[in-house]
Design a protein around this motif. Structure first.
Motif, PDB file in Angstrom:
ATOM      1  N   ASP A   3       0.683  -1.207  -0.487  1.00 59.33           N
ATOM      2  CA  ASP A   3       0.206   0.310   0.112  1.00 59.33           C
ATOM      3  C   ASP A   3       1.075   1.318   0.028  1.00 59.33           C
ATOM      4  N   GLY A   4       2.330   0.781  -0.099  1.00 64.37           N
ATOM      5  CA  GLY A   4       2.908   2.648  -0.392  1.00 64.37           C
ATOM      6  C   GLY A   4       4.569   2.066   0.786  1.00 64.37           C
ATOM      7  N   PRO A   5       4.979   3.473   0.789  1.00 68.40           N
ATOM      8  CA  PRO A   5       5.387   3.490   1.525  1.00 68.40           C
ATOM      9  C   PRO A   5       5.577   3.311   3.079  1.00 68.40           C
ATOM     10  N   GLU A   6       6.537   2.294   3.851  1.00 66.35           N
ATOM     11  CA  GLU A   6       6.092   2.087   5.555  1.00 66.35           C
ATOM     12  C   GLU A   6       7.340   1.662   6.420  1.00 66.35           C
ATOM     13  N   GLY A   7       7.523   1.906   6.765  1.00 65.70           N
ATOM     14  CA  GLY A   7       7.886   1.454   8.041  1.00 65.70           C
ATOM     15  C   GLY A   7       8.661   2.865   9.154  1.00 65.70           C
ATOM     16  N   GLU A   8       9.498   2.911   9.613  1.00 70.43           N
ATOM     17  CA  GLU A   8      10.242   3.814  10.949  1.00 70.43           C
ATOM     18  C   GLU A   8      11.102   4.638  10.091  1.00 70.43           C
ATOM     19  N   THR A   9      11.586   5.710  10.650  1.00 69.52           N
ATOM     20  CA  THR A   9      12.004   6.959  10.013  1.00 69.52           C
ATOM     21  C   THR A   9      12.770   7.987   9.964  1.00 69.52           C
ATOM     22  N   PHE A  10      13.207   8.986  10.910  1.00 66.91           N
ATOM     23  CA  PHE A  10      14.289   9.671  12.124  1.00 66.91           C
ATOM     24  C   PHE A  10      14.827  11.357  11.466  1.00 66.91           C
ATOM     25  N   GLU A  11      13.489  11.831   9.853  1.00 74.72           N
ATOM     26  CA  GLU A  11      13.941  12.801   9.876  1.00 74.72           C
ATOM     27  C   GLU A  11      12.554  13.192   8.940  1.00 74.72           C
ATOM     28  N   TRP A  12      12.116  14.462   8.519  1.00 79.74           N
ATOM     29  CA  TRP A  12      11.720  14.697   8.028  1.00 79.74           C
ATOM     30  C   TRP A  12      11.950  15.505   6.505  1.00 79.74           C
ATOM     31  N   ALA A  13      11.717  15.510   5.127  1.00 76.44           N
ATOM     32  CA  ALA A  13      12.237  16.066   4.196  1.00 76.44           C
ATOM     33  C   ALA A  13      11.485  17.236   3.813  1.00 76.44           C
ATOM     34  N   LEU A  14      11.823  19.034   3.191  1.00 72.30           N
ATOM     35  CA  LEU A  14      11.109  19.419   2.515  1.00 72.30           C
ATOM     36  C   LEU A  14      10.430  18.427   1.527  1.00 72.30           C
ATOM     37  N   GLN A  15       9.384  18.978   1.354  1.00 71.46           N
ATOM     38  CA  GLN A  15       8.183  18.424   0.472  1.00 71.46           C
ATOM     39  C   GLN A  15       8.542  18.685  -0.886  1.00 71.46           C
ATOM     40  N   THR A  16       8.144  17.581  -1.898  1.00 75.78           N
ATOM     41  CA  THR A  16       8.521  18.045  -3.094  1.00 75.78           C
ATOM     42  C   THR A  16       7.430  17.580  -4.428  1.00 75.78           C
ATOM     43  N   ASP A  17       7.623  18.094  -5.672  1.00 72.69           N
ATOM     44  CA  ASP A  17       5.981  18.039  -6.851  1.00 72.69           C
ATOM     45  C   ASP A  17       6.599  17.218  -7.088  1.00 72.69           C
ATOM     46  N   ASP A  18       5.653  17.003  -8.341  1.00 72.07           N
ATOM     47  CA  ASP A  18       5.476  16.102  -8.696  1.00 72.07           C
ATOM     48  C   ASP A  18       7.075  15.260  -9.568  1.00 72.07           C
ATOM     49  N   CYS A  19       7.705  16.890 -10.203  1.00 74.97           N
ATOM     50  CA  CYS A  19       9.097  15.849 -10.980  1.00 74.97           C
ATOM     51  C   CYS A  19       9.607  15.822  -9.574  1.00 74.97           C
ATOM     52  N   GLY A  20       9.873  15.940  -8.311  1.00 78.40           N
ATOM     53  CA  GLY A  20      10.520  16.086  -7.281  1.00 78.40           C
ATOM     54  C   GLY A  20      11.384  16.709  -7.406  1.00 78.40           C
ATOM     55  N   ASP A  21      11.604  17.882  -7.382  1.00 76.72           N
ATOM     56  CA  ASP A  21      11.824  19.188  -7.611  1.00 76.72           C
ATOM     57  C   ASP A  21      11.493  19.258  -5.632  1.00 76.72           C
ATOM     58  N   CYS A  22      11.884  20.451  -4.893  1.00 78.44           N
ATOM     59  CA  CYS A  22      11.522  21.585  -4.040  1.00 78.44           C
ATOM     60  C   CYS A  22      10.345  22.043  -4.365  1.00 78.44           C
ATOM     61  N   ALA A  23       8.947  21.768  -3.374  1.00 79.98           N
ATOM     62  CA  ALA A  23       8.023  22.346  -3.672  1.00 79.98           C
ATOM     63  C   ALA A  23       7.722  23.687  -3.925  1.00 79.98           C
ATOM     64  N   PHE A  24       8.798  24.601  -3.128  1.00 80.79           N
ATOM     65  CA  PHE A  24       9.160  25.936  -3.396  1.00 80.79           C
ATOM     66  C   PHE A  24       9.851  26.907  -3.725  1.00 80.79           C
TER      67      PHE A  24
END
Length: 234
Positions: free
Chosen positions: A94-115
């Motif tokens: 059903d998509g990504p799952e598990g534990e991670t330890f940081e946040w990343a800046l959001q990206t757009d449909d191309c994978g570029d930074c959303a900002f």
């Protein structure tokens, strides 16, 4: 290997003047090429994702308080600003799952930074800009530099140059003249980032308790505890 506490003490003792001298020696001027804000491969001219399937989304670490500042800057929802860091996650049914330890800046449909956005001059020259420049995270303020301390991150791969404790990472702006005042401002931000990264790592380590993760669920551990992908406490 030094403990995180030892590395934090070293980070707090870093000389901003020495860092600034190293940055001046290496040299840097932002050319607004946008490479540090964009995905590897990314989208083609038609706006569709790379047909090769080799797109590597832009990944920049952002601290919890930086997320809130960006939210306030544009009245954004949490998920408009940040996403779970993909490292440590696996792809389930059903998509990504598990534990991670940081946040990343959001990206757009191309994978570029959303900002990130690009504009073209009258002569067709394209340049990039950050739409939240005044509130951008420390990792963005300090690119393409990092400091050589355990527990701190190396953005965008291995260093291509080094002067003392300061590492420089791939960027077309390296080697250009930088004023002493600009180098000092960059050095102060670089020291602050090193301290913050280690403080965050220690807080995550001390607060961590393994989460029971169901199929298709993601848990993010940051300095404020375990959270869901929308930033709410678990």
């Amino acid at each position: 290997m030094e403990s995180l506490e030892t590395e934090l003490a070293r980070a707090r003792d870093l000389s901003v003047a020495d860092i600034a001298d190293a940055i001046e020696s290496i040299g840097f001027e932002c050319t607004r090429c946008g490479a540090c804000c964009k995905a590897a491969e990314g989208c083609g001219d038609d706006g569709d994702a790379s047909e090769s399937g080799d797109t590597e989304p832009h990944t920049a670490t952002v601290f919890p308080d930086e997320i809130r500042r960006l939210q306030s800057a544009g009245d954004y929802d949490f998920r408009d600003v940040a996403r779970p860091m993909p490292y440590g996650l696996t792809e389930g049914e059903d998509g990504p799952e598990g534990e991670t330890f940081e946040w990343a800046l959001q990206t757009d449909d191309c994978g570029d930074c959303a900002f990130y956005e690009e504009t073209a001059d009258e002569d067709g020259t394209v340049s990039g800009a950050c739409t939240v420049h005044d509130d951008r995270p420390l990792v963005c303020r300090t690119y393409p530099f990092s400091v050589a301390l355990g527990g701190t991150s190396q953005p965008m791969g291995e260093a291509v140059d080094r002067e003392g404790m300061v590492r420089a990472h791939e960027c077309e702006g390296l080697g250009r003249d930088i004023s002493p005042d600009e180098a000092a401002d960059l050095a102060a931000a670089l020291k602050e980032r090193a301290v913050r990264e280690l403080e965050e790592a220690i807080a995550v380590r001390d607060a961590y308790e393994p989460a029971s993760v169901d199929s298709g669920e993601v848990v993010v551990h940051d300095s404020e505890g375990a959270k869901r992908p929308d930033g709410t406490p678990l």
